[in-house]
Design a protein around this motif. Sequence first.
Motif, short mmCIF file in Angstrom:
data_model
loop_
_atom_site.label_atom_id
_atom_site.label_comp_id
_atom_site.label_asym_id
_atom_site.label_seq_id
_atom_site.Cartn_x
_atom_site.Cartn_y
_atom_site.Cartn_z
N ALA A 116 0.83 -1.20 0.00
CA ALA A 116 0.00 0.00 0.00
C ALA A 116 0.86 1.25 0.00
O ALA A 116 1.95 1.28 0.58
CB ALA A 116 -0.92 0.00 1.22
N ASP A 213 1.39 2.62 6.27
CA ASP A 213 0.39 2.15 5.31
C ASP A 213 -0.82 3.09 5.39
O ASP A 213 -1.46 3.21 6.43
CB ASP A 213 0.00 0.72 5.71
N ASP A 215 -3.72 2.82 4.10
CA ASP A 215 -4.99 2.12 4.28
C ASP A 215 -5.25 1.82 5.75
O ASP A 215 -6.37 2.02 6.24
CB ASP A 215 -4.99 0.81 3.48
#
Length: 337
Positions: A116, A213, A215
Motif C-alpha cells: 500500500a 500504510d 490504508d
Amino acid sequence: MWSDTHVPATLKIDGNQYTIALAFRGNVIRKHKKKSYRIVFQKPNIVNGAHEIHLNAEFNDPSLSRNKLSLDFFHQIGVKAPSSKHVLLYINGTCNGIYLELESFDQYLLQKRNWADGPIIYATNYYANFSLVTPENKLKSRLNDGYTIKYGTKSDLAHLEQFIVMINTAKNEEFSEKISNFLDIDQYLKWLAGVVCTQNFDGFIHNYALYRDRDLNRYEITPWDYDGTWGRDLHGNHLDHDFIPVTGYNTLTGRLLHFQDFKKKYRKIMTDILENDFSVDHLKETISAHLQSIIPYLHLDPYITLNEEKMRKEEEFIFQFIQKRNKYLKENLIVVQ
C-alpha cells in the motif's frame, strides 16, 4: 569526499547502458579508499522497478555479508526489508571490488512489492530514539530530530511528531488504548526480535525506516544498514554475544514492554524465532552457500586481503555467535514475563 552532490555518469549492467546520477553515501565508510555509492537512474527513470539503488562497500565486514544476511533474516521472520545481492563494480574499466547492491526503501519499492502507498521516514541519526530527549539526556530542539522524509509531505512528519508525543506523555491506560492506532504492534515486536537476535547496536535508535500504510494508518518499521551485526560492530571489531539485552532499548520498546500483554506477545515471537529461525541448524546451509559464492571473486577486490581461509574462519565465527547468542537469549527470556 563529504559531498552528497550527484554527478552525471553512465552505468552498464549486463550489457545494458543507463544514464545515472552518482554520489557518495554513508558516513564512516567515506574515510576509507573503498567508497559506497548512491545511484539514481535518469534515462530511463526506472530500471527493474527501481529509481534508486545503493552500492555498499561493506569494507569493515570481514565476511562482506553481514548486511545481506541480516536483511534476508528479517525477510524470513516476516519483516519488510530491502533485498540485496553482491555485484562486481568496475569504474572506468578497473575493478573496484565486491559490492552489495541494495534496494532503496522508497515509493518505487512499495509499487514493486505491491504494498500500500504511504509515507516513508528515515531515521538518519541516533536522535531517532522515539524520545523527547537525546541519547545524552538533553531536551531535543525539535520532536522530529533524527528523522528525514524519504517519501511524503510535512504533514506526515507532523503525524510522526504526534506519535512521539503520545509515546512520551500518555499515561499507561491511554497508551495501551491508543498505541495500536499508531503502530502495527506485532510487526514492531518481530522487528525488535530481529534487531536483538542479530545484535545491531545502532538498530534501536538509527538504521531503520518508518513506513505508514495509508490504508491501515499504522507504522511499520524496517531495517537498514546492518553491517555491524552477527558478532561484530560497524568497525568490524568483535562484539560479545551478550552485549545487547533480550529486551533491546529505546523509549517505544520500553513503554511497550511495560504491559503484560505486549510482553507475552514478544516472548512468544522471540521463542518461535529462536526455535525455528535463529539457530545454526536452520541458518548454516544458507550462510555457507552464500559465503561460498563470494570466495571465487575475493582476489578481484583491490581493497581487501580476504581469502578462502579467512572467509572460512569468519563463517565459523558467525556460527559460534549464533549458537552463543541463541543460548543467551533463551536463558534471559525470563525477564520478559
